[in-house]
Motif scaffolding. Structure first.
Motif, short mmCIF file in Angstrom:
data_model
loop_
_atom_site.label_atom_id
_atom_site.label_comp_id
_atom_site.label_asym_id
_atom_site.label_seq_id
_atom_site.Cartn_x
_atom_site.Cartn_y
_atom_site.Cartn_z
N ALA A 31 0.83 -1.20 0.00
CA ALA A 31 0.00 0.00 0.00
C ALA A 31 0.87 1.26 0.00
CB ALA A 31 -0.93 -0.02 1.21
N VAL A 41 -4.85 4.48 -1.94
CA VAL A 41 -4.74 3.16 -1.31
C VAL A 41 -5.51 3.11 0.01
CG1 VAL A 41 -2.46 2.64 -2.27
CG2 VAL A 41 -2.60 3.80 -0.08
N THR A 42 -5.98 1.93 0.34
CA THR A 42 -6.46 1.68 1.71
C THR A 42 -5.86 0.36 2.18
OG1 THR A 42 -8.45 0.51 0.95
CG2 THR A 42 -8.70 2.84 1.42
N TRP A 43 -5.58 0.30 3.46
CA TRP A 43 -5.08 -0.92 4.09
C TRP A 43 -5.93 -1.12 5.34
CZ3 TRP A 43 -3.17 -1.61 9.07
CH2 TRP A 43 -2.51 -2.82 9.33
N ILE A 44 -6.53 -2.28 5.43
CA ILE A 44 -7.37 -2.51 6.61
C ILE A 44 -7.03 -3.88 7.20
CG2 ILE A 44 -9.41 -3.53 5.49
CD1 ILE A 44 -11.05 -1.48 7.11
N PRO A 45 -6.71 -3.91 8.49
CA PRO A 45 -6.32 -5.18 9.10
C PRO A 45 -7.53 -5.89 9.70
CG PRO A 45 -5.98 -3.41 10.67
CD PRO A 45 -6.62 -2.78 9.44
N GLU A 66 -11.08 7.52 -6.49
CA GLU A 66 -11.50 7.49 -5.10
C GLU A 66 -11.88 6.06 -4.70
OE1 GLU A 66 -15.00 9.86 -4.23
OE2 GLU A 66 -14.95 9.32 -2.11
N ILE A 67 -11.40 5.62 -3.55
CA ILE A 67 -11.73 4.26 -3.09
C ILE A 67 -12.97 4.33 -2.21
CG2 ILE A 67 -10.95 2.29 -1.72
CD1 ILE A 67 -8.08 3.00 -2.56
N GLY A 68 -13.97 3.56 -2.61
CA GLY A 68 -15.16 3.44 -1.77
C GLY A 68 -14.87 2.47 -0.66
N SER A 69 -15.37 1.27 -0.79
CA SER A 69 -15.24 0.29 0.29
C SER A 69 -13.81 -0.18 0.47
CB SER A 69 -16.13 -0.91 0.00
OG SER A 69 -16.01 -1.83 1.05
N PRO A 70 -13.29 -0.07 1.69
CA PRO A 70 -11.98 -0.67 1.99
C PRO A 70 -12.13 -2.15 2.35
CG PRO A 70 -12.76 0.55 3.89
CD PRO A 70 -13.84 0.66 2.86
N VAL A 71 -13.37 -2.59 2.48
CA VAL A 71 -13.66 -3.98 2.84
C VAL A 71 -14.08 -4.71 1.58
CG1 VAL A 71 -14.90 -5.47 4.44
CG2 VAL A 71 -14.62 -3.04 4.96
N ILE A 72 -13.46 -5.83 1.29
CA ILE A 72 -13.71 -6.53 0.03
C ILE A 72 -14.23 -7.94 0.31
CG2 ILE A 72 -12.65 -7.35 -2.13
CD1 ILE A 72 -12.66 -4.27 -1.80
N THR A 73 -15.39 -8.25 -0.23
CA THR A 73 -15.96 -9.57 -0.03
C THR A 73 -15.23 -10.60 -0.88
OG1 THR A 73 -18.05 -8.39 0.11
CG2 THR A 73 -18.17 -10.79 0.18
N SER A 74 -15.12 -10.31 -2.20
CA SER A 74 -14.48 -11.23 -3.14
C SER A 74 -13.27 -10.57 -3.77
CB SER A 74 -15.46 -11.62 -4.24
OG SER A 74 -16.66 -12.05 -3.67
N MET B 176 -5.64 2.19 7.35
CA MET B 176 -4.58 3.13 6.96
C MET B 176 -4.90 3.71 5.59
SD MET B 176 -1.03 1.24 8.03
CE MET B 176 0.05 2.63 8.29
N GLU B 177 -4.68 5.01 5.46
CA GLU B 177 -4.85 5.71 4.18
C GLU B 177 -3.83 6.83 4.11
OE1 GLU B 177 -9.00 6.24 2.03
OE2 GLU B 177 -9.20 6.75 4.13
N ARG B 258 -18.84 5.01 2.78
CA ARG B 258 -17.88 4.73 1.70
C ARG B 258 -18.13 3.36 1.09
NH1 ARG B 258 -11.96 5.54 3.52
NH2 ARG B 258 -11.62 4.70 1.46
N ILE B 259 -18.63 2.43 1.89
CA ILE B 259 -19.02 1.13 1.32
C ILE B 259 -20.19 1.36 0.35
CG2 ILE B 259 -19.88 -1.19 1.87
CD1 ILE B 259 -18.38 -0.92 4.58
N LYS B 261 -20.64 3.98 -1.42
CA LYS B 261 -20.13 4.58 -2.67
C LYS B 261 -19.78 3.48 -3.67
CE LYS B 261 -18.64 9.14 -1.16
NZ LYS B 261 -17.54 10.08 -0.94
N THR B 262 -19.18 2.40 -3.18
CA THR B 262 -18.88 1.26 -4.06
C THR B 262 -20.18 0.61 -4.55
OG1 THR B 262 -16.77 0.87 -2.99
CG2 THR B 262 -17.67 -0.96 -4.23
#
Lengths: 186, 352
Positions: A31, A41-45, A66-74, B176-177, B258-259, B261-262
């Motif tokens: 990232a 970029v987004t980084w989420i632990p 622009e990044i919407g969701s930092p959480v990704i299902t697939s 983190m961003e 933001r979710i 937005k996606t």
């Protein structure tokens, strides 16, 4: 490689393994290095009661927009370093997504047929270099070689900055990364 | 300006320092412990005070004291810790003191869990503590926005002599961003001539929330209420996201926004014109902006990491003019954009 029409970059990856294998670190490094090239970029632990020996994962999203969701299902790609992580995340990988797995430790069979599998004996490669803790960098090398999200140079610059005082470990980590790149290309 | 790569927690802490906050009192609790951790390292470097209190009850009362002395002060906690602070927040609001309180929400009720949640919305926006007061509540949806709102929070607190809350969730804290720290120009702030700075050469100041004479207390409460009315008039912030041509509107704040937005991108690729209204201030709530949209649109989906709290304000804003549907996850579960897409499609197909 032939360059086609420039599409805005959007990519994501989940990295998972035992706590202590350094998945969080290579996620951050990816990232951070991408940020330095001007990407969003987004980084989420995964955060919680994880500790050394438990499971840990992080999600990285890299984009020109622009990044919407930092959480990704697939996710589009998966870097997994142990059996429990493969079990949890294999079903979630996108169809035709890339699975980078640490074949030194993963004994579990991959059942999906609709994905690309890149097997890297990361711990063995790291042992050959003489620093077993660099298996994570081997995996990152493989991921970068196959996805080209950023260049080797970008990663090395990022590594120098993130390492700061631990600079004495820089060479061995760079070598591990390069060996991972090489291995995944043949 | 060089971008820094930081977690939401670290970024909030650094933003506070850059806004002139030199005093921090707190007590660790997941998922916000990186805020006190960062403060404990940075504040001594710049001659500030970091103090780990024995409890959240103690921390908020230390804030009360420091705010009374006129310095910029902050605390941070997560849901159960914020519950413990409610008495102190009410006293601070009653004594008309400025301070900033960060709530990085986790699942409740009770000790609950440590994963992200938005189930403290009622507590944050409707009081929490006792008495006629409100906090100003800011809800960032990116780490960069968390930085700018934290900086602004100190100015707003000083302007209104009122506690201001930054309302985030576990993901906002842990994510983190890249961020930039812009030097913001502070508005003309009123002098802190009420502060307890030693009365040498002037008449003594008194900071209190006790008014035993009901007439005096009513007068005092009306004074607080005038500030709250001014907040409602001047401080509402909202983002209208792709609402112009939208046939369905999603209402969400914070990480969930933001979710969404996606989800909106996916919906638009499928030919469904979705948009979003995102309250940035959840108190004061953008009722008028909702009402304006209700004149054009009939379908609204409220998405929250709770079982339905902001939806009550959305209903007030829409004045019964629109069809409202709700999707919420709770207990630390985070709604995915696929789920939001499915819920939106359901609502679009429904005959209103």
């Amino acid at each position: 490689m032939e360059k086609t029409v420039e599409k805005p970059l959007y990519t994501n990856v989940i990295m998972a393994g035992f706590g202590g294998q350094g998945l969080m670190f290579i996620g951050k490094l990816l990232a951070y290095s991408s940020m330095k090239t001007g990407k969003r970029v987004t980084w989420i632990p995964s955060y919680g009661p994880e500790m050394r020996g438990g499971t840990a994962n992080c999600t990285v999203v890299i984009s020109d927009e622009e990044i919407g969701s930092p959480v990704i299902t697939s996710p589009q790609a998966l870097v997994v370093m142990n059996n429990p992580s493969l079990e949890v995340f294999e079903p979630r990988l996108q169809s035709s997504g890339m699975l980078f797995l640490n074949s030194s430790l993963i004994t579990r069979r991959v059942s999906r047929k609709d994905i690309e599998i890149v097997k890297i004996p990361a711990n063995d490669i790291a042992m050959e270099i003489g620093e077993k803790r660099t298996a994570n960098m081997v995996m990152l090398g493989a991921y970068i070689a196959r996805t080209r999200v950023v260049s080797k140079k970008d990663i090395f610059e990022g590594l120098k900055e993130l390492f700061g005082k631990k600079i004495r470990f820089l060479d061995v980590n760079m070598r591990a990364f390069e060996d991972g790149m090489k291995y995944s290309q043949h | 300006m060089e971008k820094k790569f930081m977690t939401g927690n670290e970024a909030i802490a650094e933003a506070a320092i850059q806004a002139g906050c030199q005093h921090f009192f707190g007590y660790p609790i997941t998922p916000q412990s990186e805020i006190p951790e960062y403060m404990s390292k940075r504040l001594p470097e710049i001659g500030g005070i970091y103090l780990q209190a024995e409890s959240e009850v103690a921390a908020i009362n230390m804030l009360f004291g420091a705010a009374g002395a006129g310095v910029r002060v902050m605390t941070s906690s997560s849901s159960p810790g914020i519950s413990l602070m409610q008495e102190g927040i009410s006293y601070i609001a009653g004594a008309q003191l400025p301070c900033v309180i960060v709530n990085i929400m986790r699942g409740g009720p009770g000790l609950g869990g440590i994963q992200p949640s938005q189930s403290d919305y009622f507590q944050a926006t409707k009081g929490g503590g006792h008495g006629d007061y409100h906090m100003l509540v800011l809800a960032p949806h990116t780490v960069q926005e968390a930085v700018s709102l934290t900086m602004e929070a100190f100015d707003l607190a000083d302007t209104y002599r009122n506690p201001v809350m930054i309302l985030g969730d576990g993901y906002m804290g842990q994510m983190m961003e890249p961020v930039e720290f812009y030097k913001t120009s502070s508005p003309n702030l009123p002098p802190k001539d009420w502060a307890l700075t030693g009365a040498k050469g002037r008449s003594a100041n008194l900071v209190k929330s006790l008014y035993l004479d009901p007439e005096a207390l009513e007068k005092h409460n009306l004074e607080i209420n005038r500030k709250i009315q001014k907040m409602r008039k001047d401080e509402v912030r909202v983002e209208n996201y792709q609402t112009d041509d939208a046939e369905v509107i999603i209402a969400a704040y914070g990480t969930v926004a933001r979710i969404c937005k996606t989800a909106i991108k996916v919906l638009r690729d499928k030919g469904i014109k979705a948009g979003m209204i995102r309250p940035i201030t959840v108190f004061p709530f953008p009722y008028n902006d909702f009402e304006k949209l209700a004149d054009k649109m009939r379908k609204f989906l409220v998405v929250e990491m709770s079982l339905g709290q902001m939806i009550e304000d959305v209903k007030l804003g829409l004045c019964g003019k629109a069809q409202i549907s709700f999707y919420g996850r709770t207990g630390g579960m985070v709604p995915s954009y696929d789920e939001i897409v499915t819920e939106t499609e359901k609502l679009v197909k429904e005959v209103g």
